[in-house]
Design a protein around this motif. Structure first.
Motif, PDB file in Angstrom:
ATOM      1  N   ASP A  71       0.791  -1.270   0.017  1.00 59.61           N
ATOM      2  CA  ASP A  71      -0.045   0.107  -0.055  1.00 59.61           C
ATOM      3  C   ASP A  71       1.041   1.253  -0.033  1.00 59.61           C
ATOM      4  OD1 ASP A  71      -1.702   2.193   0.667  1.00 59.61           O
ATOM      5  OD2 ASP A  71      -3.110   0.920   1.783  1.00 59.61           O
ATOM      6  N   SER A 113       0.412   4.328  -0.947  1.00 61.13           N
ATOM      7  CA  SER A 113      -0.218   5.559  -0.052  1.00 61.13           C
ATOM      8  C   SER A 113      -0.065   5.627   1.289  1.00 61.13           C
ATOM      9  CB  SER A 113      -1.755   5.503  -0.577  1.00 61.13           C
ATOM     10  OG  SER A 113      -2.029   5.841  -1.884  1.00 61.13           O
ATOM     11  N   ASN A 164      -3.195   1.927  -9.563  1.00 59.42           N
ATOM     12  CA  ASN A 164      -4.238   2.105  -8.672  1.00 59.42           C
ATOM     13  C   ASN A 164      -4.905   0.509  -8.264  1.00 59.42           C
ATOM     14  OD1 ASN A 164      -4.107   4.708  -8.243  1.00 59.42           O
ATOM     15  ND2 ASN A 164      -5.299   4.914 -10.355  1.00 59.42           N
ATOM     16  N   GLY A 165      -5.288   0.237  -7.053  1.00 59.09           N
ATOM     17  CA  GLY A 165      -5.879  -1.159  -6.800  1.00 59.09           C
ATOM     18  C   GLY A 165      -6.382  -0.844  -5.450  1.00 59.09           C
ATOM     19  N   GLN A 166      -6.797  -2.101  -4.730  1.00 59.78           N
ATOM     20  CA  GLN A 166      -7.206  -2.153  -3.349  1.00 59.78           C
ATOM     21  C   GLN A 166      -6.392  -2.797  -2.130  1.00 59.78           C
ATOM     22  OE1 GLN A 166     -11.072  -4.338  -3.979  1.00 59.78           O
ATOM     23  NE2 GLN A 166     -11.940  -1.995  -4.119  1.00 59.78           N
ATOM     24  N   ASN A 167      -6.139  -2.473  -1.212  1.00 58.00           N
ATOM     25  CA  ASN A 167      -5.480  -3.139  -0.151  1.00 58.00           C
ATOM     26  C   ASN A 167      -6.268  -4.141   0.437  1.00 58.00           C
ATOM     27  OD1 ASN A 167      -7.304  -2.007   1.458  1.00 58.00           O
ATOM     28  ND2 ASN A 167      -5.949  -0.478   2.034  1.00 58.00           N
ATOM     29  N   GLY A 170      -9.951  -3.808   1.252  1.00 56.72           N
ATOM     30  CA  GLY A 170     -10.680  -3.654   0.133  1.00 56.72           C
ATOM     31  C   GLY A 170     -10.986  -2.112  -0.166  1.00 56.72           C
ATOM     32  N   GLU A 171      -9.949  -1.102   0.409  1.00 60.40           N
ATOM     33  CA  GLU A 171      -9.948   0.223   0.208  1.00 60.40           C
ATOM     34  C   GLU A 171      -9.242   0.571  -1.207  1.00 60.40           C
ATOM     35  OE1 GLU A 171      -9.950   1.457   4.878  1.00 60.40           O
ATOM     36  OE2 GLU A 171      -8.353   1.176   3.683  1.00 60.40           O
ATOM     37  N   ASP A 172      -9.629   1.458  -1.737  1.00 60.88           N
ATOM     38  CA  ASP A 172      -9.047   2.136  -3.054  1.00 60.88           C
ATOM     39  C   ASP A 172      -7.644   2.639  -2.656  1.00 60.88           C
ATOM     40  OD1 ASP A 172     -10.839   0.923  -4.725  1.00 60.88           O
ATOM     41  OD2 ASP A 172     -11.994   2.899  -4.630  1.00 60.88           O
ATOM     42  N   THR A 173      -6.454   2.262  -3.145  1.00 61.46           N
ATOM     43  CA  THR A 173      -5.263   2.915  -2.727  1.00 61.46           C
ATOM     44  C   THR A 173      -4.335   2.837  -4.082  1.00 61.46           C
ATOM     45  OG1 THR A 173      -3.525   2.779  -1.054  1.00 61.46           O
ATOM     46  CG2 THR A 173      -4.255   0.803  -1.976  1.00 61.46           C
ATOM     47  N   HIS A 174      -3.216   3.483  -3.700  1.00 64.77           N
ATOM     48  CA  HIS A 174      -2.090   3.314  -4.705  1.00 64.77           C
ATOM     49  C   HIS A 174      -1.191   1.990  -4.457  1.00 64.77           C
ATOM     50  CE1 HIS A 174      -0.168   4.840  -8.246  1.00 64.77           C
ATOM     51  NE2 HIS A 174       1.227   5.020  -7.537  1.00 64.77           N
TER      52      HIS A 174
END
Length: 362
Positions: free
Chosen positions: A205, A207, A254-257, A260-264
């Protein structure tokens, strides 16, 4: 103990009431309140091995194995410690050798510019013995499987002290002598067959890393782990591992951690997978690979995927060949070459990420 170590040893607050696992806890689930720090390190920080300070001021090592069965084969293994440093981080690598061709390495890192890290490192060297506690997660909690004490000869301790002093002084010359030999090569010199290898991608993650460290320190966290892993490979007890050839690819997206949250996301891919070198039958045994051990210990590590980094538009920036570190330079001609390899490998893709790079300033 040397006077210079005494002079640089800080005073730290000892954790009140923090006891060690012992004969009474062996074979039982550790009490979540009495051993709250262990549960926090494993459950919240995702750490599977870490140094631990007791209320008496001693330092011990904790290793949380995948499960109870995975420790069974290691019960009679030999254990020894190897030392190095990376910038201002002093590293004690605990090698557990059951099969000489398949040892496990656990790199315990100590940031000596910080009081706590410096105290832990110095106290570790002061102690006549170091307790190693082997634990494993169960449905009921973390179980204490076994504990053993280890020590090391005075000549090894002298070597460890030299690395610790160099880390504290952050002496670039000493570090250069210790680190893996390195040179810069063009991406044009890499065998194109290596570009289509399947690899293992470790996702972070990014971000969260940026929020915790800032850009420069975040990159140092990840790449520092990569360099330390390569040092471990160079010192690996298995000669096949020392002679292995591999490449480290880097990419973002971009993807999900895990929540399940959107992150870089930051992706670090190792090619090839080297499953044969480390005798890995399934992915649960990846801790035999030093790179996996180092990267998966970073708090922001999210997931592992088997992927072809070429298909993702990643670039290999580091190579490890015959014990030598290669810093790979990507000029226009080199990117043109890998773009051509992409066209051949994925003729139906409809988009070539490397040709997109060529439109940007390299």
């Amino acid at each position: 103990m040397r006077k210079e170590l005494q002079d640089m040893k800080p005073a730290v607050a000892l954790p009140d009431g923090r006891l060690s696992p012992d004969e009474a806890t062996m074979g039982h689930i550790l009490d979540p309140q009495m051993f709250a720090d262990i549960y926090e390190q494993f459950d919240e920080e995702g750490q599977t091995y870490f140094p631990r300070l007791t209320d008496t001021g001693d330092v011990e090592a904790v290793i949380v194995h995948d499960d109870i069965d995975s420790f069974g084969d290691l019960a009679e293994a030999d254990v020894y410690i190897d030392f190095t440093r990376h910038k201002q981080t002093w590293i004690a690598v605990l090698w557990i050798v059951d099969d000489p061709d398949h040892p496990l390495g656990f790199p315990f890192s100590f940031s000596v510019e910080e009081d706590t890290g410096r105290y832990l490192a110095i106290r570790l060297l002061e102690q006549d013995i170091i307790w190693v506690h082997h634990l494993a997660p169960t449905d009921e909690g973390i179980m204490h499987i076994y504990s053993e004490s280890i020590s090391f000869p005075d000549e090894e301790k002298d070597d460890a002290i030299q690395h610790l002093l160099a880390a504290y002084r952050n002496d670039p010359q000493t570090e250069a002598e210790e680190e893996v030999p390195a040179r810069i090569v063009s991406g044009n010199t890499i065998d194109s067959a290596r570009f289509v290898d399947k690899g293992l991608t470790f996702y972070f993650d990014y971000s969260a890393l940026l929020r915790r460290f800032g850009e420069e320190a975040a990159q140092e966290q990840v790449m520092g782990a990569v360099y330390r892993a390569l040092w471990m490979m160079r010192r690996h007890p298995n000669p096949q591992a020392r002679a292995a050839e591999l490449y480290i690819w880097v990419g973002e997206g971009n993807g999900q951690n895990r929540a399940g949250e959107d992150t870089h996301l930051l992706g670090i891919t190792m090619t090839p997978q080297l499953l044969d070198v480390y005798q890995i039958v399934n992915m649960s045994e990846l801790d035999a690979n030093p790179l996996a051990t180092m990267l998966m210990s970073i708090t922001e590590y999210q997931m592992l995927e088997e992927e072809e980094p070429l298909a993702l538009g990643y670039l290999p920036i580091i190579g490890y060949v015959n014990g030598e570190l290669l810093h790979i330079d990507w000029d226009k001609a080199a990117v043109e070459r890998i773009a051509s390899v992409y066209d051949t490998a994925y003729p139906q893709a409809g988009f070539n990420p490397y040709r997109d790079m060529l439109e940007e300033e390299l």
